[in-house]
Scaffold this motif. Structure first.
Motif, mmCIF file in Angstrom:
data_model
loop_
_atom_site.group_PDB
_atom_site.id
_atom_site.type_symbol
_atom_site.label_atom_id
_atom_site.label_comp_id
_atom_site.label_asym_id
_atom_site.label_seq_id
_atom_site.Cartn_x
_atom_site.Cartn_y
_atom_site.Cartn_z
ATOM 1 N N LEU A 175 -2.585 -7.416 -3.101
ATOM 2 C CA LEU A 175 -1.611 -6.392 -2.692
ATOM 3 C C LEU A 175 -1.752 -6.080 -1.208
ATOM 4 C CD1 LEU A 175 0.517 -4.223 -3.336
ATOM 5 C CD2 LEU A 175 -1.309 -2.769 -4.237
ATOM 6 N N VAL A 176 -2.982 -6.129 -0.703
ATOM 7 C CA VAL A 176 -3.182 -5.825 0.724
ATOM 8 C C VAL A 176 -3.838 -7.006 1.422
ATOM 9 C CG1 VAL A 176 -3.520 -3.394 0.090
ATOM 10 C CG2 VAL A 176 -5.495 -4.755 0.726
ATOM 11 N N ALA A 177 -3.539 -7.124 2.722
ATOM 12 C CA ALA A 177 -4.067 -8.251 3.487
ATOM 13 C C ALA A 177 -5.537 -8.024 3.834
ATOM 14 C CB ALA A 177 -3.255 -8.428 4.767
ATOM 15 N N ARG A 178 -5.895 -6.764 4.096
ATOM 16 C CA ARG A 178 -7.231 -6.493 4.634
ATOM 17 C C ARG A 178 -7.574 -5.029 4.398
ATOM 18 N NH1 ARG A 178 -8.481 -6.687 10.217
ATOM 19 N NH2 ARG A 178 -6.322 -7.222 10.718
ATOM 20 N N VAL A 179 -8.875 -4.753 4.152
ATOM 21 C CA VAL A 179 -9.351 -3.368 4.035
ATOM 22 C C VAL A 179 -10.278 -3.086 5.198
ATOM 23 C CG1 VAL A 179 -10.616 -1.705 2.618
ATOM 24 C CG2 VAL A 179 -9.232 -3.464 1.507
ATOM 25 N N VAL A 180 -10.090 -1.927 5.839
ATOM 26 C CA VAL A 180 -10.941 -1.553 6.970
ATOM 27 C C VAL A 180 -11.426 -0.124 6.750
ATOM 28 C CG1 VAL A 180 -9.724 -3.079 8.590
ATOM 29 C CG2 VAL A 180 -8.977 -0.719 8.358
ATOM 30 N N PRO A 181 -12.531 0.263 7.420
ATOM 31 C CA PRO A 181 -12.960 1.655 7.301
ATOM 32 C C PRO A 181 -11.846 2.586 7.794
ATOM 33 C CG PRO A 181 -14.662 0.328 8.362
ATOM 34 C CD PRO A 181 -13.448 -0.533 8.253
#
Ligand code: CO8
Length: 257
Positions: A175-181
């Motif tokens: 669903l998402v390309a990338r997770v970041v803080p």
């Protein structure tokens, strides 16, 4: 232009739209939809803008369509007004669009994020399609886009139970390309958007259009479409510049032509 439900900024070649109805967790009402479309019209008409970022607050990207605005609508009203059709204009934008999602992206909020070309999520993001708990179902493309992104099993589970999905599962599921803080969400998304905006705009737009064809046509038709557009790119000055720059070992200077 003075907006009441969004904040609109330009940072370099990136247009940034921040949803701004904190008292309602950025619930998407008609005023907000109209303003988002006005801001997008302006960014699409501005040749300096190469990428658009949509974001919300740290607590909520958007907690859905505005339930208070919708609650008393009747079927003839909602049908005759073609309520929410403005979202098709949002989804049909031609310039690259990234959703930077922190906090809740529920119902229409999740659907809005999925209308963008990709999502970068903060580690506190929560996605869900809880409409079934309200006696309805997703109505802004969620049953279709979520299914294409995460597959039938997970889309069914999400839409039939209304459960939320955290950022890590959302990344794992596609669903998402990338997770970041959380603290890095805006800087990192803006960096990504600046990278896109530094490319040739027509080439980036043709690439977006071609990838989106994958949702509409068979593999062989999609590949045929890709081939035609790829060939057409050789009519641009930016293709000549990009390849010449590589051969000459220098940075390309695209002119969006
Ligand atoms: N609409 C209107 N107001 C909202 C919404 C919303 N979707 N979400 C939150 N708010 C309001 C609350 O009513 C509250 O206002 P008030 O202070 O005046 O009571 C304020 O925002 C803060 O919300 P909470 O106090 O509930 O905050 P919490 O932190 O306790 O809870 C939640 C956060 C879990 C996100 C909770 O607010 C919630 O469950 N919200 C609703 C989520 C939801 O059901 N979304 C789906 C909406 S339906 C939809 O999107 C359909 C799209 C398709 C339409 C297209 C048709 C063609």
């Amino acid at each position: 232009m003075a907006y009441e439900t969004i904040i609109v900024e330009t940072r370099g070649k990136v247009g940034l739209i921040t949803l701004n109805r904190p008292q309602a967790l950025n619930a998407l009402n008609s005023a907000l939809l109209n303003e988002v479309n006005q801001a997008l019209d302006a960014f699409e008409a501005d040749p300096q803008i190469g990428c658009i970022v949509i974001t919300g607050s740290e607590k909520a990207f958007a907690a859905g369509a505005d339930i208070k605005e919708m609650a008393s609508l009747t079927y003839p009203q909602i049908y005759l007004d073609n309520q929410f059709s403005g979202w098709e204009r949002v989804a049909g934008r031609r310039k690259p669009m990234i959703a930077a999602v922190a906090g809740f992206a529920l119902g229409g909020g999740c659907e809005f994020a999925m209308m963008c070309d990709f999502i970068i999520a903060a580690d506190n993001a929560k996605f869900g399609q809880p409409e079934i708990k309200l006696g309805v179902m997703p109505g802004m493309g969620g049953t279709q886009r979520l299914t294409r992104l995460i597959g039938k099993a997970k889309a069914m589970e999400m839409c039939l139970t209304g459960r939320m999905m955290g950022a890590e599962e959302a990344e794992r599921s596609g669903l998402v390309a990338r997770v970041v803080p959380l603290a890095d969400l805006i800087p990192e998304t803006m960096r990504t958007a600046q990278t896109i905006a530094s490319m040739s705009l027509p080439i980036a737009m043709m690439t977006k259009e071609t990838i989106n064809r994958a949702d509409e046509v068979s593999l062989s038709e999609g590949i045929r479409f890709e081939r035609r557009v790829f060939h057409a790119m050789f009519a641009t000055a930016d293709q000549k510049e990009g390849m010449a720059a590589f051969v000459e070992k220098r940075a390309a200077e695209f002119k969006d032509q």
